[in-house]
Motif scaffolding. Structure first.
Motif, PDB file in Angstrom:
ATOM      1  N   PRO A  27     160.482  36.125  29.076  1.00 40.78           N
ATOM      2  CA  PRO A  27     159.832  37.417  28.913  1.00 40.78           C
ATOM      3  C   PRO A  27     158.428  37.823  29.239  1.00 40.78           C
ATOM      4  O   PRO A  27     157.489  36.867  29.192  1.00 40.78           O
ATOM      5  N   VAL A  28     158.255  38.922  29.857  1.00 39.86           N
ATOM      6  CA  VAL A  28     156.710  39.058  30.161  1.00 39.86           C
ATOM      7  C   VAL A  28     156.533  40.860  29.718  1.00 39.86           C
ATOM      8  O   VAL A  28     157.417  41.541  29.756  1.00 39.86           O
ATOM      9  N   VAL A  29     155.029  40.702  29.582  1.00 46.62           N
ATOM     10  CA  VAL A  29     154.517  42.145  29.278  1.00 46.62           C
ATOM     11  C   VAL A  29     153.757  42.589  30.306  1.00 46.62           C
ATOM     12  O   VAL A  29     152.703  41.830  30.732  1.00 46.62           O
ATOM     13  N   LEU A  30     154.139  43.619  30.950  1.00 47.70           N
ATOM     14  CA  LEU A  30     153.588  44.266  32.160  1.00 47.70           C
ATOM     15  C   LEU A  30     152.203  44.894  31.604  1.00 47.70           C
ATOM     16  O   LEU A  30     152.271  45.678  30.771  1.00 47.70           O
ATOM     17  N   VAL A  31     150.810  44.354  31.980  1.00 46.75           N
ATOM     18  CA  VAL A  31     149.537  45.202  31.601  1.00 46.75           C
ATOM     19  C   VAL A  31     148.923  45.722  32.975  1.00 46.75           C
ATOM     20  O   VAL A  31     148.638  45.031  33.743  1.00 46.75           O
ATOM     21  N   ARG A  32     148.770  46.867  32.775  1.00 42.49           N
ATOM     22  CA  ARG A  32     148.192  47.807  34.020  1.00 42.49           C
ATOM     23  C   ARG A  32     147.229  48.582  33.548  1.00 42.49           C
ATOM     24  O   ARG A  32     147.054  49.143  32.427  1.00 42.49           O
ATOM     25  N   PRO A  33     146.020  49.043  34.600  1.00 37.86           N
ATOM     26  CA  PRO A  33     145.056  49.999  34.083  1.00 37.86           C
ATOM     27  C   PRO A  33     145.956  51.570  33.835  1.00 37.86           C
ATOM     28  O   PRO A  33     145.945  52.169  32.557  1.00 37.86           O
ATOM     29  N   GLU A  34     147.096  51.974  34.512  1.00 33.42           N
ATOM     30  CA  GLU A  34     148.130  52.787  34.431  1.00 33.42           C
ATOM     31  C   GLU A  34     149.097  52.454  35.272  1.00 33.42           C
ATOM     32  O   GLU A  34     149.004  51.539  36.185  1.00 33.42           O
ATOM     33  N   THR A  35     150.073  52.937  35.322  1.00 34.10           N
ATOM     34  CA  THR A  35     151.380  52.842  35.790  1.00 34.10           C
ATOM     35  C   THR A  35     151.839  53.849  36.855  1.00 34.10           C
ATOM     36  O   THR A  35     151.105  54.896  36.758  1.00 34.10           O
ATOM     37  N   VAL A  76     151.626  37.560  29.718  1.00 34.31           N
ATOM     38  CA  VAL A  76     150.835  38.627  30.675  1.00 34.31           C
ATOM     39  C   VAL A  76     151.124  38.338  32.101  1.00 34.31           C
ATOM     40  O   VAL A  76     151.004  37.586  32.709  1.00 34.31           O
ATOM     41  N   ALA A  77     151.459  39.683  32.763  1.00 32.38           N
ATOM     42  CA  ALA A  77     151.744  40.040  33.992  1.00 32.38           C
ATOM     43  C   ALA A  77     150.723  41.386  34.345  1.00 32.38           C
ATOM     44  O   ALA A  77     150.722  42.173  33.627  1.00 32.38           O
ATOM     45  N   THR A  78     150.027  41.015  35.127  1.00 31.38           N
ATOM     46  CA  THR A  78     148.883  42.004  35.494  1.00 31.38           C
ATOM     47  C   THR A  78     149.275  43.015  36.952  1.00 31.38           C
ATOM     48  O   THR A  78     148.512  43.831  37.240  1.00 31.38           O
ATOM     49  N   SER A  79     150.564  42.702  37.526  1.00 31.00           N
ATOM     50  CA  SER A  79     151.057  43.394  38.548  1.00 31.00           C
ATOM     51  C   SER A  79     152.593  43.434  38.320  1.00 31.00           C
ATOM     52  O   SER A  79     153.118  42.795  37.873  1.00 31.00           O
ATOM     53  N   ALA A  80     153.114  44.556  39.041  1.00 32.59           N
ATOM     54  CA  ALA A  80     154.520  44.538  39.138  1.00 32.59           C
ATOM     55  C   ALA A  80     155.294  43.548  39.910  1.00 32.59           C
ATOM     56  O   ALA A  80     156.538  43.236  39.379  1.00 32.59           O
ATOM     57  N   ASP A  81     154.556  43.297  40.776  1.00 30.91           N
ATOM     58  CA  ASP A  81     155.105  42.104  41.501  1.00 30.91           C
ATOM     59  C   ASP A  81     155.301  40.755  40.787  1.00 30.91           C
ATOM     60  O   ASP A  81     156.148  40.049  40.800  1.00 30.91           O
TER      61      ASP A  81
END
Length: 563
Positions: free
Chosen positions: A402-410, A387-392
């Motif tokens: 490997p990472v999965v980007l998790v955001r409220p919206e992009t 899990v990555a919670t920000s683009a940075d």
């Protein structure tokens, strides 16, 4: 040299000059479909701007003439105190770059014009909301205010209060009020759109898609139509066929009482497109007619953005559907079967990447996975990563795996994180939101609208149903079913696709070798299960053989075309 071109059925310039958006609007006009009046500043003006650092000589005079023509066509005046004209200012490269460049909406709604619009419509709430939308887009795209600043202001109570506070933030940033000179606002917005061609997110997107850096963007200026004007207004996006499966049914989202950026951003809860049929049957009928005519013109699945104001449909953008994997194969084969295109064209339409995506994996239905959340499958496939919670964070963590980007919206500002991630999850938005569109264009699995999922980027954690998962937690997502699970689940192949078998048989006929290059494999192009168990082959062999058969046929077809 003419920098500006009308949006007219008689215009002959290509997408290289008008940009994809502008050229699409010309096509819609030729088809007799409803398009708001406007004009296009061509890509050559952008290249001159980027070279010289200023708007090209002669553009100001052409812009004044074009604006006068638009005012005459609408019976309105930009920034006027009676029947004010508001316009959208949108980017549009010859190659689609969704959301990567700047847009300014409702331009022309100065303070005085907003008051005039409130009197004209007898709806001060609508006028003030439209003014706020102008200030917000102008502040971020032209004046460089941070989106976080505006987001914090937007939490305050009352639209009038928010408008005043945004105006104060602009004054604090620039040292002067936004002003009442609508023509000056238009010039600055055009320059901002040109400048956004070299924004980091646009550069990243071009690099990922091998788009030349010297194309430049056109700017489309159109009279606004207001989806936020009352109960019989709204906005949406529609595909003529399901972009995930290729099924020949209209697919998309609609949002009543809102403007288009609310759908694309993913910030608002949308309804399925078919709800339009129940609430606005006349608009629905017009949309179905438009989709049918557009698909017949392109001889392909298509995508449109639309707004309806007071029950009147308007089309704002069109392009071929850009489907993925199985959907692309199904549409190509179905259109060939219907006689709409030749088999040779069906073969040429499919890329090796799309072919590789046909064998879309799924999380095994019987797997005892730890279900974290369930949303809408927006781009097929399974992705497993931390899990990555920000683009940075995604860009940084991807160097270790490997990472999965998790955001409220992009948003377009997340482009570097979207590029680094193997999969995308959002807690808000629908299958045509920014996250979904970009994921499909990148061929990455995505789940949107994951209910109950809270993303706390400041704390670097996810929260759902009383659970807290820190960044770095291993999760998986299924872009078909919409499942998001903790850990590494068992993954299965999606199974054979009969349309793929037929497409590959057509390829073999073109090459003239038949079967699977005489390697003793089944005619379908699939290896048997025994081959897996003996360890003699694997999924990569499937993909290599199928891609080889397709590319061999395409080479033959291209040679025959060029002589």
């Amino acid at each position: 040299m003419s920098w500006i071109h009308p949006i007219s059925a008689e215009v002959e310039e290509t997408a290289e000059t008008l940009g994809g958006k502008g050229h699409g609007l010309v096509v819609l006009r030729r088809l007799g479909l409803p398009v708001p009046p406007g004009f296009v500043i061509g890509t050559a003006a952008c290249r001159a701007f980027l070279r010289d650092g200023r708007l090209p000589e002669g553009l100001d005079a052409e812009l004044a003439d074009a604006l006068s023509g638009l005012e005459a066509a609408t019976g309105r005046k930009l920034g006027g105190t009676e029947r004010p004209l508001a316009v959208s200012v949108r980017s549009g490269s010859s190659v689609s770059m969704p959301g990567m460049m700047s847009t300014v909406l409702n331009l022309g709604l100065t303070g005085a014009a907003t008051s005039a619009l409130a009197v004209e419509t007898a709806d001060p709430r609508f006028a003030l909301d439209s003014r706020l939308r102008f200030l917000s887009s102008y502040a971020t795209e032209v004046l460089g205010l941070e989106q976080e600043t505006l987001a914090a202001i937007a939490q305050r109570a009352g639209t009038a209060v928010v408008v005043r506070d945004v105006e104060d933030a602009i004054r604090a940033r620039t040292g002067e009020p936004v002003g009442e000179d609508a023509a000056r606002h238009l010039e600055r917005a055009i320059a901002a759109v040109f400048s956004s061609w070299d924004a980091p997110r646009a550069i990243t997107y071009r690099a990922l898609h091998d788009i030349p850096a010297d194309l430049g963007t056109a700017v489309t200026v159109q009279a606004m139509v207001f989806g936020n004007r009352g109960d019989h207004s709204g906005t949406g996006v529609a595909f003529s066929r399901d972009p995930n499966t290729g099924e020949p049914v209209p697919f998309g989202e609609v949002l009543f009482g809102h403007q288009g950026e609310d759908v694309v951003s993913g910030r608002s809860l949308t309804s399925l497109l078919r709800e339009l049929a129940e609430r606005e049957p006349a608009v629905w009928a017009s949309l179905l007619d438009a989709l049918e005519r557009i698909e017949a013109h392109y001889r392909d699945a298509c995508y449109v953005e639309f707004t309806f104001e007071a029950g009147q449909l308007w089309l704002l953008q069109v392009r071929p559907g850009r489907l993925v994997g199985r959907a692309a194969v199904r549409v190509a084969v179905d259109l060939a079967d219907a006689g709409t295109i030749e088999r040779s064209e069906a073969l040429l339409r499919i890329t090796p990447q799309q072919l590789r995506q046909v064998r879309t994996p799924r999380i095994a239905p019987d797997d005892a996975a730890d279900l974290l959340a369930r949303g809408l499958g927006a781009s097929p496939g399974v992705a497993v990563g931390r899990v990555a919670t920000s683009a940075d964070s995604a860009a940084r963590m991807a160097a270790q795996g490997p990472v999965v980007l998790v955001r409220p919206e992009t948003s377009p500002l997340d482009m570097h994180g979207l590029a680094a991630a193997v999969g995308i999850v959002t807690s808000r938005g629908g299958p045509t939101s920014h996250a979904a569109v970009v994921a499909r264009s990148l061929g990455k699995p995505a789940v949107v609208g994951a209910a109950g999922l809270t993303v706390d980027a400041a704390a670097g954690a996810l929260r759902v149903a009383g659970r807290t998962l820190p960044e770095g937690t291993l999760i998986a997502l299924d872009g078909t079913s919409g499942e998001v699970v903790v850990g590494r689940p068992r993954v299965v192949d999606a199974g054979p696709d009969p349309r793929l078998h037929r497409l590959l048989a057509w390829a073999d006929e073109v090459v003239g070798e038949g079967g699977d290059f005489e390697r003793g494999k089944p005619e379908s192009g699939e290896f048997g299960r025994d081959d897996f168990e003996r360890g003699e082959t694997g999924p990569d062999d499937f993909e290599r053989d199928e891609a080889a058969r397709l590319t061999a046929a395409q080479a033959v077809l291209r040679r025959s075309t060029t002589g």
